[in-house]
Design a protein around this motif. Structure first.
Motif, PDB file in Angstrom:
ATOM      1  N   ASP A 221     -37.581 -56.009 -37.781  1.00  0.00           N
ATOM      2  CA  ASP A 221     -36.404 -55.474 -38.489  1.00  0.00           C
ATOM      3  C   ASP A 221     -35.915 -54.171 -37.869  1.00  0.00           C
ATOM      4  O   ASP A 221     -34.705 -53.966 -37.718  1.00  0.00           O
ATOM      5  CB  ASP A 221     -36.711 -55.283 -39.970  1.00  0.00           C
TER       6      ASP A 221
ATOM      7  N   ILE B  82     -28.626 -56.951 -43.466  1.00  0.00           N
ATOM      8  CA  ILE B  82     -29.361 -56.657 -44.701  1.00  0.00           C
ATOM      9  C   ILE B  82     -29.041 -57.710 -45.761  1.00  0.00           C
ATOM     10  O   ILE B  82     -29.938 -58.249 -46.408  1.00  0.00           O
ATOM     11  CB  ILE B  82     -29.035 -55.237 -45.192  1.00  0.00           C
TER      12      ILE B  82
ATOM     13  N   SER C   9     -30.744 -60.869 -44.938  1.00  0.00           N
ATOM     14  CA  SER C   9     -32.188 -60.772 -45.176  1.00  0.00           C
ATOM     15  C   SER C   9     -32.504 -60.962 -46.654  1.00  0.00           C
ATOM     16  O   SER C   9     -33.484 -61.631 -47.003  1.00  0.00           O
ATOM     17  CB  SER C   9     -32.711 -59.420 -44.697  1.00  0.00           C
ATOM     18  N   PHE C  10     -31.687 -60.381 -47.531  1.00  0.00           N
ATOM     19  CA  PHE C  10     -31.880 -60.590 -48.964  1.00  0.00           C
ATOM     20  C   PHE C  10     -31.710 -62.067 -49.318  1.00  0.00           C
ATOM     21  O   PHE C  10     -32.498 -62.625 -50.072  1.00  0.00           O
ATOM     22  CB  PHE C  10     -30.882 -59.749 -49.778  1.00  0.00           C
TER      23      PHE C  10
ATOM     24  N   TYR D  60     -28.805 -47.233 -44.540  1.00  0.00           N
ATOM     25  CA  TYR D  60     -28.813 -48.037 -43.307  1.00  0.00           C
ATOM     26  C   TYR D  60     -27.920 -47.486 -42.211  1.00  0.00           C
ATOM     27  O   TYR D  60     -27.864 -48.047 -41.123  1.00  0.00           O
ATOM     28  CB  TYR D  60     -28.496 -49.502 -43.587  1.00  0.00           C
TER      29      TYR D  60
ATOM     30  N   VAL E  52     -35.209 -49.045 -44.035  1.00  0.00           N
ATOM     31  CA  VAL E  52     -34.584 -50.329 -44.377  1.00  0.00           C
ATOM     32  C   VAL E  52     -35.582 -51.464 -44.162  1.00  0.00           C
ATOM     33  O   VAL E  52     -35.667 -52.392 -44.975  1.00  0.00           O
ATOM     34  CB  VAL E  52     -33.290 -50.554 -43.569  1.00  0.00           C
TER      35      VAL E  52
ATOM     36  N   LEU F  15     -36.696 -54.080 -47.050  1.00  0.00           N
ATOM     37  CA  LEU F  15     -36.600 -55.530 -46.918  1.00  0.00           C
ATOM     38  C   LEU F  15     -37.970 -56.198 -47.072  1.00  0.00           C
ATOM     39  O   LEU F  15     -38.086 -57.261 -47.689  1.00  0.00           O
ATOM     40  CB  LEU F  15     -35.966 -55.903 -45.577  1.00  0.00           C
TER      41      LEU F  15
ATOM     42  N   ALA G  62     -38.742 -56.310 -50.722  1.00  0.00           N
ATOM     43  CA  ALA G  62     -37.913 -57.323 -51.382  1.00  0.00           C
ATOM     44  C   ALA G  62     -38.465 -58.719 -51.119  1.00  0.00           C
ATOM     45  O   ALA G  62     -38.538 -59.552 -52.034  1.00  0.00           O
ATOM     46  CB  ALA G  62     -36.461 -57.211 -50.903  1.00  0.00           C
ATOM     47  N   ARG G  63     -38.878 -58.980 -49.888  1.00  0.00           N
ATOM     48  CA  ARG G  63     -39.433 -60.299 -49.557  1.00  0.00           C
ATOM     49  C   ARG G  63     -40.709 -60.582 -50.341  1.00  0.00           C
ATOM     50  O   ARG G  63     -40.961 -61.702 -50.772  1.00  0.00           O
ATOM     51  CB  ARG G  63     -39.724 -60.382 -48.058  1.00  0.00           C
TER      52      ARG G  63
ATOM     53  N   ALA H  35     -29.625 -50.903 -50.417  1.00  0.00           N
ATOM     54  CA  ALA H  35     -29.386 -50.377 -49.064  1.00  0.00           C
ATOM     55  C   ALA H  35     -28.049 -49.661 -49.144  1.00  0.00           C
ATOM     56  O   ALA H  35     -27.016 -50.291 -49.376  1.00  0.00           O
ATOM     57  CB  ALA H  35     -29.356 -51.506 -48.054  1.00  0.00           C
TER      58      ALA H  35
END
Length: 171
Positions: A55, A81, A84-85, A125, A141, A145, A148-149, A164
């Protein structure tokens, strides 16, 4: 009288030198344990390290400097971003505002919790002018991420809001 003033000045100078020496001594010592004796990384830690590095490489290496002077790159970072979400199974939302006639986007994704409290996890970001922004703030960032994952698709006590945000750097 002169001798007393000289001795007083000498004492003050010695106290200042001693304070500087102590600050230097404690500042030069490395706290913590020696990393060469640390336990090896687990498979999960190795995977996380690779994920974070990928990332950061995408943001700082491929996209590069991200700010209002590099507006296309700023938008590329926002798209990365947001994507990625989405790939994590979240539904991102853009909170858009205008700055100098250009749209800027804060991007958030939320995991609803069962309690009313909201925990905000955020990172900016954009990057400072003249810098690809690996540590300011590509690494932040990447951590955002990764969290969040890991929380996506799992039940949460409090609502987790991943944000972000843009334009932490001037203007």
């Amino acid at each position: 009288m002169f001798r007393r003033l000289l001795l007083s000045g000498l004492r003050i100078m010695l106290a200042v030198l001693a304070a500087f020496f102590l600050l230097w001594w404690f500042g030069m010592r490395t706290p913590g344990k020696n990393i060469s004796t640390s336990a090896p990384l687990s498979a999960d830690e190795i995977a996380l390290r690779a994920e974070l590095a990928t990332d950061v490489q995408t943001l700082a290496g491929e996209i590069g400097e991200r700010n209002m002077r590099r507006y296309p790159q700023l938008n590329a970072a926002a798209d990365f971003i947001e994507g990625s979400f989405v790939r994590a199974g979240l539904r991102p939302r853009r909170d858009t505002y205008e700055l100098n006639g250009q749209a800027c986007h804060n991007i958030e994704a939320e995991i609803r919790g069962v309690r009313p409290q909201i925990v905000v996890i955020g990172a900016h970001y954009d990057s400072v002018f003249g810098s690809p922004g690996a540590n300011d703030n590509g690494s932040g960032v990447a951590a955002l991420l990764a969290l969040a994952r890991r929380f996506a698709g799992k039940p949460a006590g409090q609502t987790l809001r991943f944000v972000a945000f843009v334009n932490e750097e001037p203007p």
